[in-house]
Design an enzyme around this catalytic site. Structure first.
Site, PDB file in Angstrom:
ATOM      1  N   LYS A   1       0.859  -1.199   0.000  1.00 42.68           N
ATOM      2  CA  LYS A   1       0.000   0.000   0.000  1.00 42.68           C
ATOM      3  C   LYS A   1       0.885   1.235   0.000  1.00 42.68           C
ATOM      4  O   LYS A   1       1.916   1.261   0.685  1.00 42.68           O
ATOM      5  CB  LYS A   1      -0.906   0.002   1.227  1.00 42.68           C
TER       6      LYS A   1
ATOM      7  N   GLN B   1     -12.172   9.069   9.734  1.00 41.24           N
ATOM      8  CA  GLN B   1     -11.981   7.799  10.420  1.00 41.24           C
ATOM      9  C   GLN B   1     -13.091   7.508  11.437  1.00 41.24           C
ATOM     10  O   GLN B   1     -13.480   6.358  11.623  1.00 41.24           O
ATOM     11  CB  GLN B   1     -10.592   7.806  11.082  1.00 41.24           C
TER      12      GLN B   1
ATOM     13  N   VAL C   1     -12.094  19.401  18.022  1.00 40.24           N
ATOM     14  CA  VAL C   1     -11.658  20.777  18.218  1.00 40.24           C
ATOM     15  C   VAL C   1     -12.533  21.703  17.371  1.00 40.24           C
ATOM     16  O   VAL C   1     -12.738  22.873  17.708  1.00 40.24           O
ATOM     17  CB  VAL C   1     -10.149  20.930  17.892  1.00 40.24           C
TER      18      VAL C   1
ATOM     19  N   ALA D   1      -2.396   8.379  16.433  1.00 40.74           N
ATOM     20  CA  ALA D   1      -0.927   8.438  16.415  1.00 40.74           C
ATOM     21  C   ALA D   1      -0.381   7.282  15.587  1.00 40.74           C
ATOM     22  O   ALA D   1      -0.385   6.139  16.024  1.00 40.74           O
ATOM     23  CB  ALA D   1      -0.383   8.382  17.844  1.00 40.74           C
ATOM     24  N   ASP D   2       0.049   7.618  14.372  1.00 38.06           N
ATOM     25  CA  ASP D   2       0.556   6.585  13.471  1.00 38.06           C
ATOM     26  C   ASP D   2       1.826   7.055  12.764  1.00 38.06           C
ATOM     27  O   ASP D   2       2.146   6.604  11.674  1.00 38.06           O
ATOM     28  CB  ASP D   2      -0.524   6.181  12.453  1.00 38.06           C
TER      29      ASP D   2
ATOM     30  N   LYS E   1       3.606  11.810  16.926  1.00 41.60           N
ATOM     31  CA  LYS E   1       2.156  11.980  17.139  1.00 41.60           C
ATOM     32  C   LYS E   1       1.760  11.390  18.501  1.00 41.60           C
ATOM     33  O   LYS E   1       2.335  10.385  18.946  1.00 41.60           O
ATOM     34  CB  LYS E   1       1.362  11.317  16.015  1.00 41.60           C
TER      35      LYS E   1
ATOM     36  N   SER F   1      -2.982   1.607  17.974  1.00 37.18           N
ATOM     37  CA  SER F   1      -3.018   1.164  16.567  1.00 37.18           C
ATOM     38  C   SER F   1      -2.156   2.063  15.686  1.00 37.18           C
ATOM     39  O   SER F   1      -2.342   3.283  15.676  1.00 37.18           O
ATOM     40  CB  SER F   1      -4.464   1.232  16.065  1.00 37.18           C
TER      41      SER F   1
HETATM   42  N1  LIG Z   1      -3.876   3.795  13.147  1.00 41.37           N
HETATM   43  C1  LIG Z   1      -4.242   3.681  11.897  1.00 41.37           C
HETATM   44  O1  LIG Z   1      -4.260   2.585  11.327  1.00 41.37           O
HETATM   45  C2  LIG Z   1      -4.695   4.891  11.154  1.00 41.37           C
HETATM   46  C3  LIG Z   1      -5.366   4.736   9.921  1.00 41.37           C
HETATM   47  C4  LIG Z   1      -5.873   5.867   9.288  1.00 41.37           C
HETATM   48  C5  LIG Z   1      -5.658   7.127   9.826  1.00 41.37           C
HETATM   49  N2  LIG Z   1      -4.945   7.242  10.989  1.00 41.37           N
HETATM   50  C6  LIG Z   1      -4.696   8.564  11.574  1.00 41.37           C
HETATM   51  O2  LIG Z   1      -5.903   8.973  12.193  1.00 41.37           O
HETATM   52  C7  LIG Z   1      -5.956  10.410  12.215  1.00 41.37           C
HETATM   53  C8  LIG Z   1      -7.309  10.874  11.699  1.00 41.37           C
HETATM   54  O3  LIG Z   1      -7.482  10.499  10.341  1.00 41.37           O
HETATM   55  P1  LIG Z   1      -8.778  11.008   9.531  1.00 41.37           P
HETATM   56  O4  LIG Z   1      -8.660  10.443   8.159  1.00 41.37           O
HETATM   57  O5  LIG Z   1     -10.002  10.772  10.311  1.00 41.37           O
HETATM   58  O6  LIG Z   1      -8.453  12.587   9.495  1.00 41.37           O
HETATM   59  P2  LIG Z   1      -9.469  13.810   9.318  1.00 41.37           P
HETATM   60  O7  LIG Z   1      -8.629  14.982   8.945  1.00 41.37           O
HETATM   61  O8  LIG Z   1     -10.594  13.417   8.419  1.00 41.37           O
HETATM   62  O9  LIG Z   1     -10.086  14.015  10.798  1.00 41.37           O
HETATM   63  C9  LIG Z   1      -9.316  14.445  11.909  1.00 41.37           C
HETATM   64  C10 LIG Z   1     -10.236  15.177  12.878  1.00 41.37           C
HETATM   65  O10 LIG Z   1      -9.491  15.460  14.075  1.00 41.37           O
HETATM   66  C11 LIG Z   1      -9.903  16.757  14.516  1.00 41.37           C
HETATM   67  N3  LIG Z   1      -8.919  17.342  15.432  1.00 41.37           N
HETATM   68  C12 LIG Z   1      -7.732  17.924  15.124  1.00 41.37           C
HETATM   69  N4  LIG Z   1      -7.132  18.360  16.261  1.00 41.37           N
HETATM   70  C13 LIG Z   1      -7.957  18.026  17.290  1.00 41.37           C
HETATM   71  C14 LIG Z   1      -7.896  18.216  18.703  1.00 41.37           C
HETATM   72  N5  LIG Z   1      -6.850  18.829  19.275  1.00 41.37           N
HETATM   73  N6  LIG Z   1      -8.914  17.752  19.452  1.00 41.37           N
HETATM   74  C15 LIG Z   1      -9.983  17.149  18.892  1.00 41.37           C
HETATM   75  N7  LIG Z   1     -10.106  16.957  17.543  1.00 41.37           N
HETATM   76  C16 LIG Z   1      -9.099  17.385  16.767  1.00 41.37           C
HETATM   77  C17 LIG Z   1     -10.082  17.551  13.224  1.00 41.37           C
HETATM   78  O11 LIG Z   1     -10.856  18.728  13.423  1.00 41.37           O
HETATM   79  C18 LIG Z   1     -10.745  16.506  12.334  1.00 41.37           C
HETATM   80  O12 LIG Z   1     -12.163  16.566  12.434  1.00 41.37           O
HETATM   81  C19 LIG Z   1      -4.754  10.875  11.397  1.00 41.37           C
HETATM   82  O13 LIG Z   1      -3.710  11.217  12.289  1.00 41.37           O
HETATM   83  C20 LIG Z   1      -4.354   9.649  10.584  1.00 41.37           C
HETATM   84  O14 LIG Z   1      -2.983   9.666  10.228  1.00 41.37           O
HETATM   85  C21 LIG Z   1      -4.487   6.159  11.669  1.00 41.37           C
END
Ligand SMILES: NC(=O)c1ccc[n+]([C@@H]2O[C@H](COP(=O)([O-])OP(=O)(O)OC[C@H]3O[C@@H](n4cnc5c(N)ncnc54)[C@H](O)[C@@H]3O)[C@@H](O)[C@H]2O)c1
Length: 328
Positions: free
Chosen positions: A73, A145, A168, A223-224, A228, A294
């Site tokens: 990927k 997510q 936020v 956190a990935d 983070k 995760s």
């Molecule tokens: N662990 C995994 O397998 C995995 C997989 C996919 C994504 N992720 C990670 O998950 C995170 C979210 O991904 P997404 O696609 O949903 O992103 P996204 O940008 O669609 O959503 C993130 C949300 O977090 C909010 N946010 C930012 N700062 C904040 C704070 N201080 N307090 C509360 N909310 C806050 C934003 O306003 C936004 O609504 C990213 O860091 C991404 O890298 C991890």
């Protein structure tokens, strides 16, 4: 002479993936992938990162070989994409190859695969680590997510729990709560649920130890990548911490920052989720708090990509493309 269909590479768009993939199938593939990982039956080098400091994002390559399927990927995390460019923060491409010949079987959108398998991974963790069926599930971060984290928890537990949403951005939490029939609340209130799912791009704690209720389970998803962090390190110190993979979590998961600054230790990590599923390590037992850290595993992606490829060939979905120009 045209190449036979089996020698054509299948192109699957996001709409194709959406028409083929159910959350139930994703949960089954992801749980099986964790089990194989826990039994040591997979090949999965750690993710390789390209960091774009000026642009504020990164790209990762995630190869894996498991249960007769191999692939890679190519996926990013660019938190500013939605407001700057109207693009998702996370977008992915998957290449699935035949391990026997290395023929490229399929090239597919991995944006939806990533979202669905990540939701599924958290729900599998809840199934093995949370106390019982939750009455409340809190979402800290209401972006892309969060929708799939909720879908996966509903697929495991049904729809009887209340959804508490915090972000936020008040607009983001109100939109999510409105879409799914939940309630937009403060970060503190969402953190006080039976199960808490965090999915923010934060680099400092957003969930505090004192906000958690006794008996809670936390899925720390955001956190990935190195640097983070979403949880107060006191949560990790008090919890039974289960990670998805040693090499990845210690370098880029929720535990990475507290391990590097000395506020948490490797010895305090209880197990990988695969070890718990394989019965090599106990699950929650009498622990008051559990945390699943995760980072996202390439074996989850290859398992889901294989399910998709097989379903697409069987149902004639997608565009067969003579990528290698084998027809004369
Ligand atoms: N662990 C995994 O397998 C995995 C997989 C996919 C994504 N992720 C990670 O998950 C995170 C979210 O991904 P997404 O696609 O949903 O992103 P996204 O940008 O669609 O959503 C993130 C949300 O977090 C909010 N946010 C930012 N700062 C904040 C704070 N201080 N307090 C509360 N909310 C806050 C934003 O306003 C936004 O609504 C990213 O860091 C991404 O890298 C991890």
């Amino acid at each position: 002479m045209p190449a036979p269909e089996s020698l054509k590479t299948l192109l699957l768009s996001r709409n194709d993936v959406a028409s083929l993939l159910t959350m139930e199938a994703t949960l089954a593939a992801v749980e099986a992938a964790f089990l194989a990982h826990g039994r040591g039956e997979v090949q999965m080098p750690s993710k390789v990162y390209l960091s774009f400091e000026a642009e504020g994002g990164d790209l990762r390559a995630m190869p894996a070989y498991a249960a007769g399927a191999a692939g890679v990927k190519w996926v990013n995390s660019h938190p500013h994409n939605p407001e700057r460019f109207g693009l998702p923060s996370v977008m992915g491409l998957y290449i699935l190859s035949d391990p026997e010949t290395a023929f490229p079987l399929a090239v597919m959108d991995a944006t939806l695969i990533t979202a669905m398998r990540t939701g599924a991974a958290a729900a599998v963790a809840s199934k093995f680590l949370a106390r019982s069926a939750p009455r409340t599930v809190g979402f800290v971060g209401c972006g892309v997510q969060s929708r799939y984290l909720l879908d996966a928890h509903r697929a495991v537990y049904g729809k009887s729990f209340e959804v508490l949403a915090a972000d936020v951005s008040a607009e983001a939490s109100a939109r999510f709560a409105g879409e799914v029939g939940g309630r937009a609340v403060s970060l503190e209130e969402a953190s006080g649920c039976d199960i808490v799912c965090t999915s923010t791009p934060c680099r400092a704690p957003v969930v505090m130890r004192g906000w958690l209720r006794p008996g809670a389970h936390v899925n720390a998803i955001g956190a990935d990548a190195h640097g983070k962090q979403e949880l107060d390190p006191a949560i990790l110190r008090d919890a039974r911490v289960v990670i998805d993979d040693w090499a990845q979590a210690t370098e880029s998961g929720e535990v990475n920052v507290p391990l590097h600054d000395g506020s948490f230790t490797r010895e305090a990590i209880h197990a990988t989720l695969g070890e718990v599923i394989a019965g090599k390590r106990p699950g929650r037992e009498q622990a008051d708090l559990t945390v699943f850290d995760s980072t996202g595993l390439a074996v989850q992606d290859v398992a889901v990509a294989r399910v998709l490829h097989d379903a697409a060939r069987a149902r004639g979905v997608g565009t067969a493309f003579d990528l290698l120009s084998l027809s004369r």
